[in-house]
Design an enzyme around this catalytic site. Structure first.
Site, PDB file in Angstrom:
ATOM      1  N   GLY A  98     -12.085  -9.033 -18.037  1.00 49.94           N
ATOM      2  CA  GLY A  98     -11.291  -7.787 -18.445  1.00 49.94           C
ATOM      3  C   GLY A  98     -10.788  -6.797 -20.026  1.00 49.94           C
ATOM      4  O   GLY A  98      -9.879  -7.368 -19.860  1.00 49.94           O
ATOM      5  N   GLU A 141     -16.433  -4.678 -15.310  1.00 49.69           N
ATOM      6  CA  GLU A 141     -14.984  -4.136 -14.894  1.00 49.69           C
ATOM      7  C   GLU A 141     -14.348  -2.423 -14.863  1.00 49.69           C
ATOM      8  O   GLU A 141     -13.779  -2.257 -16.541  1.00 49.69           O
ATOM      9  CB  GLU A 141     -14.169  -4.993 -14.697  1.00 49.69           C
ATOM     10  N   TYR A 262      -3.447 -18.774 -11.030  1.00 55.30           N
ATOM     11  CA  TYR A 262      -1.683 -18.164 -11.159  1.00 55.30           C
ATOM     12  C   TYR A 262      -1.213 -17.178 -10.604  1.00 55.30           C
ATOM     13  O   TYR A 262      -1.333 -16.755  -9.654  1.00 55.30           O
ATOM     14  CB  TYR A 262      -2.254 -16.818 -12.836  1.00 55.30           C
TER      15      TYR A 262
END
Ligand SMILES: *[C@@H]1O[C@H](CO)[C@@H](O)[C@H](O)[C@H]1NC(C)=O
Ligand SMILES: *[C@@H]1O[C@H](CO)[C@@H](O)[C@H](O)[C@H]1NC(C)=O
Ligand SMILES: *[C@@H]1O[C@H](CO)[C@@H](O)[C@H](O)[C@H]1NC(C)=O
Ligand SMILES: *[C@@H]1O[C@H](CO)[C@@H](O)[C@H](O)[C@H]1NC(C)=O
Ligand SMILES: *[C@@H]1O[C@H](CO)[C@@H](O)[C@H](O)[C@H]1NC(C)=O
Length: 363
Positions: A98, A141, A262
């Site tokens: 990312g 990404e 998360y």
């Protein structure tokens, strides 16, 4: 094409599967991310079939895949370290991550020309072998144009051909190839992926089915960050999976379902109004599962959305706890997906989620 009736050929199937599809068991996957403090030696690798080592980098000038010097020691010993507890666990070097638009642009540039694709492919294979990984995982990404889409197809066809060629010439089992992809149109438009080509050239595809809440509702109301279902008709894990299957064109059996280890934190407008979609004054970003558990708040499970949440005062957390993870893995199994993967293993709390996922999938 029908070459013979299934009755006459049934006895050949096991041989064919063993020969061409070494990855065909199933995946209980987990990413280990170098930015966390979890030592590789502390990963409970008995709970996984595949572990991803994240991330290798893409050099902007050469389009070579590289490993940062700060990662060299941990990456080169990753496989032997995780195999000490589980000799059959497979490891993949994950490339990219990312890194935002700058990193995405590097992938676009690399994929746009034959010479830079070759640099990427050759260096990735060399790096995987030199560091004893069983495979490579593409984490671009995200492809985000029609040009990206067709260049991505060129890249993965050439990559698969190179990996097959390398296996023939080295006599080693072929490297696995996988990709981590946007899990829903909420993350990035899925129209820029060519499903049939991906299904043909990747051993499996990791759907990043998380971060699914609408950005315009953040931070004004609490949200389930990665609901399996969304009775309100918005994005959900199931909707992402079905879009990947029916619209993008990937068989369910090629997909691994992403489990976020998360959640997200909000500040409630009023501590007494603390359910899903409660008014909030602030969104406070991602928080690891372990850190959410350390708050000591009682988890609430909502089975219509398949999400957990908890709150303490005006601190509110939406996340996946044991119930959500168990329900999602049961869904993955029921839909005959290839399996699941976790982003990322350091977020777990005493391996509670990894254990729940592994048990829900079964042996
Ligand atoms: C993690 O990897 C990146 C390169 O991908 C590197 O720049 C960074 O220093 C590494 N972080 C740690 C803590 O080693
Ligand atoms: C690792 O997982 C196995 C299988 O669930 C369990 O028996 C073992 O206690 C775990 N080890 C640690 C250190 O958590
Ligand atoms: C890029 O990787 C190739 C191996 O595939 C290697 O021969 C070449 O030296 C690398 N280039 C640079 C600048 O490191
Ligand atoms: C959806 O998945 C099923 C089961 O794996 C597969 O048979 C079907 O071809 C897939 N659909 C598309 C459009 O690829
Ligand atoms: C889940 O949350 C929604 C929205 O608050 C609520 O309407 C629904 O009753 C809840 N479902 C369960 C099973 O708790």
């Amino acid at each position: 094409m029908a070459i013979a009736s299934s009755k006459t050929l049934w006895f050949l199937i096991p041989t064919v599967l063993l020969h061409f599809s070494p990855a065909k068991a199933a995946i209980k996957g987990g990413y280990w991310y170098n930015g966390t403090s979890l030592a590789v030696a502390d990963i409970n690798s008995t709970l996984f079939t595949h572990l991803f080592c994240a991330f290798a980098d893409l050099d902007a000038t050469t389009s070579n895949v590289t490993i940062a010097s700060s990662n060299a020691a941990r990456f080169s010993t990753f496989t032997q370290t995780v195999q000490a507890k589980n000799p059959s666990v497979k490891t993949l070097l994950s490339i990219g991550g990312g890194g935002g638009s700058a990193l995405a642009a590097r992938f676009s540039n690399m994929a746009s020309q034959a010479a830079t694709r070759k640099a990427f492919i050759d260096s990735s294979i060399r790096l995987a072998r030199a560091n004893n990984f069983h495979g490579l995982d593409l984490d671009w990404e995200y492809p985000s144009s029609d040009a990206d889409k067709s260049n991505f197809v060129s890249l993965i066809k050439e990559w698969r051909a190179a990996v097959t060629q390398e296996s023939r010439s080295s006599g080693k089992q072929s490297l696995l190839l996988s990709a981590a992809v946007a899990g829903s149109d909420q993350i990035s438009p899925l129209q820029y992926y060519s499903g049939p080509d991906m299904a043909n050239n990747f051993d499996f595809i990791n759907l990043m089915t998380y971060d699914l809440f609408p950005s315009d509702a953040y931070p004004t109301s609490t949200q389930p960050p990665a609901p399996l279902y969304n009775p309100r008709g918005l994005f959900s894990v199931d909707q992402g999976v079905m879009t990947w299957n029916k619209t993008v064109g990937v068989p369910l059996g090629k997909m691994a379902l992403g489990l976020p280890f998360y959640g997200y934190k909000w500040t409630l407008a009023n501590s007494n109004s603390n359910g899903l979609f409660a008014a909030a004054s602030q969104g406070l970003g991602a928080v690891g599962y372990r850190d959410i558990k350390s708050v000591g708040a009682t988890p609430v499970y909502n089975s219509s959305f398949v999400t957990n949440y908890c709150s303490k005062g005006t601190d509110w957390y939406g996340y996946d706890d044991v119930q959500s993870v168990t329900a999602k893995v049961s869904y993955a199994k029921g839909q005959l997906l290839f399996g699941y993967f976790a982003w990322q293993v350091a977020g777990d709390n005493n391996w509670a989620l990894s254990t729940a996922a592994s048990q829900a999938w079964g042996a």
